[in-house]
Design an enzyme around this catalytic site. Sequence first.
Site, PDB file in Angstrom:
ATOM      1  N   CYS A  84      35.982 -11.635  24.667  1.00 38.72           N
ATOM      2  CA  CYS A  84      34.678 -11.018  24.926  1.00 38.72           C
ATOM      3  C   CYS A  84      34.284 -11.178  26.411  1.00 38.72           C
ATOM      4  O   CYS A  84      34.866 -10.522  27.263  1.00 38.72           O
ATOM      5  CB  CYS A  84      33.626 -11.595  23.991  1.00 38.72           C
ATOM      6  N   HIS A 175      35.982 -11.228  18.422  1.00 39.84           N
ATOM      7  CA  HIS A 175      36.091 -12.684  18.290  1.00 39.84           C
ATOM      8  C   HIS A 175      37.091 -13.040  17.193  1.00 39.84           C
ATOM      9  O   HIS A 175      36.778 -12.920  16.004  1.00 39.84           O
ATOM     10  CB  HIS A 175      34.724 -13.287  17.953  1.00 39.84           C
ATOM     11  N   GLU A 177      38.058 -15.974  16.359  1.00 38.54           N
ATOM     12  CA  GLU A 177      37.797 -17.311  15.806  1.00 38.54           C
ATOM     13  C   GLU A 177      36.860 -17.307  14.612  1.00 38.54           C
ATOM     14  O   GLU A 177      36.770 -18.301  13.881  1.00 38.54           O
ATOM     15  CB  GLU A 177      37.238 -18.234  16.901  1.00 38.54           C
ATOM     16  N   ASP A 233      29.449 -40.016  13.323  1.00 38.23           N
ATOM     17  CA  ASP A 233      30.013 -40.188  14.665  1.00 38.23           C
ATOM     18  C   ASP A 233      30.206 -41.658  15.025  1.00 38.23           C
ATOM     19  O   ASP A 233      31.301 -42.086  15.393  1.00 38.23           O
ATOM     20  CB  ASP A 233      29.116 -39.523  15.714  1.00 38.23           C
ATOM     21  N   SER A 234      29.131 -42.453  14.924  1.00 35.72           N
ATOM     22  CA  SER A 234      29.236 -43.855  15.313  1.00 35.72           C
ATOM     23  C   SER A 234      30.065 -44.648  14.311  1.00 35.72           C
ATOM     24  O   SER A 234      30.735 -45.619  14.673  1.00 35.72           O
ATOM     25  CB  SER A 234      27.845 -44.482  15.471  1.00 35.72           C
ATOM     26  N   SER A 235      30.042 -44.236  13.040  1.00 34.17           N
ATOM     27  CA  SER A 235      30.828 -44.939  12.021  1.00 34.17           C
ATOM     28  C   SER A 235      32.323 -44.781  12.268  1.00 34.17           C
ATOM     29  O   SER A 235      33.089 -45.744  12.204  1.00 34.17           O
ATOM     30  CB  SER A 235      30.473 -44.419  10.620  1.00 34.17           C
TER      31      SER A 235
END
Length: 380
Positions: A84, A175, A177, A233-235
Amino acid sequence: MSWENEKILVLDFGSQYTQLIARKIRELKVYCEIQPFSASFDKIAEYSPTGIVLSGGPASVRENSSPQCDERIFSMGVPVLGICYGFQLMSRYFGGKVSKSSKREYGRAVINVINDDPLVNGLAEMPETERVVWMSHGDYVKSLPCSFIRIATTENCKNAVAKHSKENFYGLQFHPEVAHTVKGKTVLENFLFRICKCEGLWDMGSFVEQKVIEIRETVGDGKVLLALSGGVDSSVAAVLLNRSIGHRLHCIFVNNGVLRKEEANKVVSTFKNHFDINLTYVDAEKEFLELLKDVIDPEEKRKIIGNRFIKVFEREAEKLGGFEYLAQGTLYPDVIESISCNGPSSTIKSHHNVGGLPDNFDFKLIEPFRRSEEHTSELQ
């Protein structure tokens, strides 16, 4: 060949689909990273990509202030796929003409392959229902550069797919994806395996192995603090760091009063008992709820929670002492949602672990999921 020898670099021009491009490439077992369009040529060259993807974006290449990448990427001898906006940018660079569409095209279209090419291998023989693609653009490539060849068209777009006549530079107006492009995966597979000559050797096991090595090399004999929220995320960062350095990791879990029912107990039990991770639990519920009283705006709430969390964390970190490194589970989406990248991406929401640390935090920062080449930085 190792998976480390085949890497795709996605240059982000602000598309809402950029993360999706990277995810689709990784699903095909090829390692992929995202850099902003403004990444220096030296940084791109150091990455040594097997191929480069130029994402879409909301800007117009016809504007003087439109985002531009370093044109030297076209002299690297690696395939480039423009999607694009990326296709329009490439076309303009090689002398093509980009014009504003009389009507913005947004929705399904059907491509017709008019010139056989490895990028569209197998598509020409498919029924119309299999050749449905997703368009989303306000500009279009009106005239291809003289060095380019038209590969496929749609009813409203004569240059739906094109390529350089001598180099492996490709452009897609649609696109590949997104799920609405029926054979988008096939197009990406063709680019990766037929054009970039990748073998698909990467998987998440490779990522974990690489990160464990990086963390051990970075930390050495040092100790790491991590703010554990109980979120994914933090785990995941905590488990990865624990696997890498064991009890030299110490997590601090702050109960801010807005957790799910029994969440605090579950986090403490999981990480202390199951994973055997050093964990300090801080009950600051009253402290946070007092500050949030009568606050309605979600963004204001996030900022209040983030600012108070820093103060609580600093207080607990000072009690523990002796830590050189601070770890966070920052993801790249956190970064692009929180910080506009020179214009094309608007702020979606602020994240407590992006730009929220005080300037005087004397830690070396470890963010294993942010980007592989940026897993540490100094915070002075």
